[in-house]
Design a protein around this motif. Structure first.
Motif, mmCIF file in Angstrom:
data_model
loop_
_atom_site.group_PDB
_atom_site.id
_atom_site.type_symbol
_atom_site.label_atom_id
_atom_site.label_comp_id
_atom_site.label_asym_id
_atom_site.label_seq_id
_atom_site.Cartn_x
_atom_site.Cartn_y
_atom_site.Cartn_z
ATOM 1 N N GLN A 137 0.884 -1.264 0.155
ATOM 2 C CA GLN A 137 0.111 -0.093 0.140
ATOM 3 C C GLN A 137 0.811 1.344 -0.003
ATOM 4 O O GLN A 137 0.233 2.483 -0.285
ATOM 5 C CB GLN A 137 -0.829 0.076 1.012
ATOM 6 C CG GLN A 137 -2.160 -1.148 1.064
ATOM 7 C CD GLN A 137 -2.978 -0.726 0.018
ATOM 8 O OE1 GLN A 137 -3.493 0.028 -0.015
ATOM 9 N NE2 GLN A 137 -3.157 -1.923 -0.704
ATOM 10 N N GLY A 138 2.087 1.320 0.252
ATOM 11 C CA GLY A 138 2.866 2.431 0.297
ATOM 12 C C GLY A 138 4.400 2.227 0.528
ATOM 13 O O GLY A 138 4.917 1.120 1.025
ATOM 14 N N ALA A 177 3.533 8.269 -4.169
ATOM 15 C CA ALA A 177 2.235 7.844 -5.020
ATOM 16 C C ALA A 177 2.436 7.403 -6.247
ATOM 17 O O ALA A 177 1.661 6.309 -6.637
ATOM 18 C CB ALA A 177 1.230 9.144 -4.702
ATOM 19 N N SER A 192 4.163 3.879 -5.954
ATOM 20 C CA SER A 192 2.979 2.879 -5.407
ATOM 21 C C SER A 192 1.884 2.418 -6.459
ATOM 22 O O SER A 192 1.796 1.372 -6.745
ATOM 23 C CB SER A 192 2.687 3.178 -3.858
ATOM 24 O OG SER A 192 1.928 4.101 -3.960
ATOM 25 N N LEU A 193 1.471 3.630 -7.155
ATOM 26 C CA LEU A 193 0.591 3.256 -8.094
ATOM 27 C C LEU A 193 0.843 2.747 -9.299
ATOM 28 O O LEU A 193 0.183 2.047 -9.885
ATOM 29 C CB LEU A 193 -0.310 4.732 -8.558
ATOM 30 C CG LEU A 193 -1.042 5.227 -7.292
ATOM 31 C CD1 LEU A 193 -1.701 6.616 -7.632
ATOM 32 C CD2 LEU A 193 -2.267 4.396 -6.905
ATOM 33 N N ALA A 233 -3.888 8.134 -2.682
ATOM 34 C CA ALA A 233 -2.481 7.495 -2.098
ATOM 35 C C ALA A 233 -1.709 8.319 -1.449
ATOM 36 O O ALA A 233 -0.946 8.161 -0.435
ATOM 37 C CB ALA A 233 -1.593 7.105 -3.403
#
Length: 363
Positions: free
Chosen positions: A151-152, A256, A259-260, A322
């Protein structure tokens, strides 16, 4: 040109040694640090093929007993699973409290080795031997260690300072061009947040996008000035209580983006470059710095061969969402580092979502 920069900390100060040919003196450099005999060298297959045997030979000559752990290459392997492999080798070879883990590689290897060292037997010695420009000027200095969560980025980690950072600029000769450019993003960052003279030096240089085209004096200056900037900031604020947050310039949106895209499409430095462009535009929208300054920054980013646009197809709303999972969120508010002039930035959590949305749509 060899130089030594001191990171002054209350608990454990240490040297950043910038020394051409220093890899062959790794054992000698560590011998003076009063370490135990056992060393676990962590690397990836590419770096180990180039430099592993030289590092091991140097350590053995200095009387260290060396075992190695080779982890797969790439940000997507910066996981708890990879960490387990380091622990397994540590168990098999009975690493003790006096033993040392040595990270030979880029930021991913450095972060994972540092976190393994921070948590093995509640903390053992750790030495950084960075082999990428990004790790040399940024990731290897300051004691931030960790792994990613799906998630991050870097959500699982610890502060654990190395006993030594040994930088051998000669190893950059085998660094792929794309990785070199990724490192230049962090160098440009220091120019914007801390060192206007470094920014001016970069502007004055004809080439920034390939090491082979750059004068050796500029490479020396980039390493020394960037390491000095990081050391200055970390010495004033080791655990990111205040000032150290400025080192996150470009990282809020950058993380962000990473991670995306699953940590596979965009290199960390490329994401930071995109994040700096976004931060510059946000600062202009908020009336904090000028259009001319943001154009100077973006021109430098382009000159270094780095992206200034968001990856194709990136979902703007998912990006804004995010940001809420970022480590820098405080009381539910996203903190941005925004420039006010070249060499000066401020941290603010007063950035309206609509402004972020508008800037991202423009990119």
């Amino acid at each position: 040109m060899a130089s030594t920069i001191k990171v002054n900390l209350p608990q454990q100060s240490y040297d950043i040694a910038i020394a051409p040919g220093g890899l062959d003196r790794l054992g000698e450099s560590m011998a003076g640090l009063k370490l135990g005999k056992k060393v676990l060298l962590v690397s990836n297959p590419t770096v180990f093929q180039h430099y592993g045997q030289r590092a091991i030979a140097s350590l053995q000559t200095a009387g260290f007993e060396v075992v190695s752990c080779i982890l797969p290459d790439g940000e997507n392997y910066k996981t708890l699973e990879s960490l387990q492999k380091i622990y397994d080798v540590a168990v098999e070879n009975r690493l003790e409290r006096s033993s040392t883990m040595v990270a030979l590689g880029g930021g991913v290897i450095g972060d994972m080795t540092g976190f393994a060292a921070a948590t093995w037997l509640r903390g053992i010695n750790f030495v950084q031997v960075p082999t990428t420009l990004l790790a040399m000027v940024d990731a290897a200095i300051g004691g931030k260690t960790g792994v990613n969560h799906p998630q991050g980025k870097n959500l699982i980690g610890a502060f654990h300072q190395p006993g030594l950072v040994l930088i051998d600029p000669e190893v950059l000769q085998t660094l792929p061009v794309r990785e070199f450019r990724a490192g230049m993003a962090e160098v440009i960052k220091y120019g914007v947040i801390w060192d206007a003279q470094l920014f001016a030096e970069l502007e004055a240089s004809q080439h920034l996008d390939a090491m082979g085209d750059m004068k050796s004096e500029l490479i020396d200056s980039i390493l020394v000035r960037s390491c000095q900037a990081k050391a200055d900031v970390v010495s004033k604020d080791e655990k990111e209580a205040g000032l150290r947050a400025i080192l996150n310039y470009g990282h809020t949106i950058g993380h962000a983006v990473e991670s995306l895209t699953g940590y596979t499409q965009v290199l960390h430095g490329e994401a930071v470059a995109i994040g700096m462009v976004a931060a510059g535009h946000i600062a202009v929208e908020l009336g904090m710095w000028t259009q001319q300054e943001t154009e100077r920054q973006n021109a430098l980013i382009e000159k270094a061969g780095l992206p200034t646009k968001l990856p194709v197809g990136l979902d703007i709303e998912a990006t804004i969402e995010a940001l809420q999972i970022d480590k820098k969120v405080k009381a539910g508010k996203v903190r941005f580092v925004l420039p006010t002039q070249i060499g000066v930035v401020k941290v603010t959590d007063q950035v309206p979502s609509d402004t972020i949305r508008q800037v991202l749509r423009g990119m």
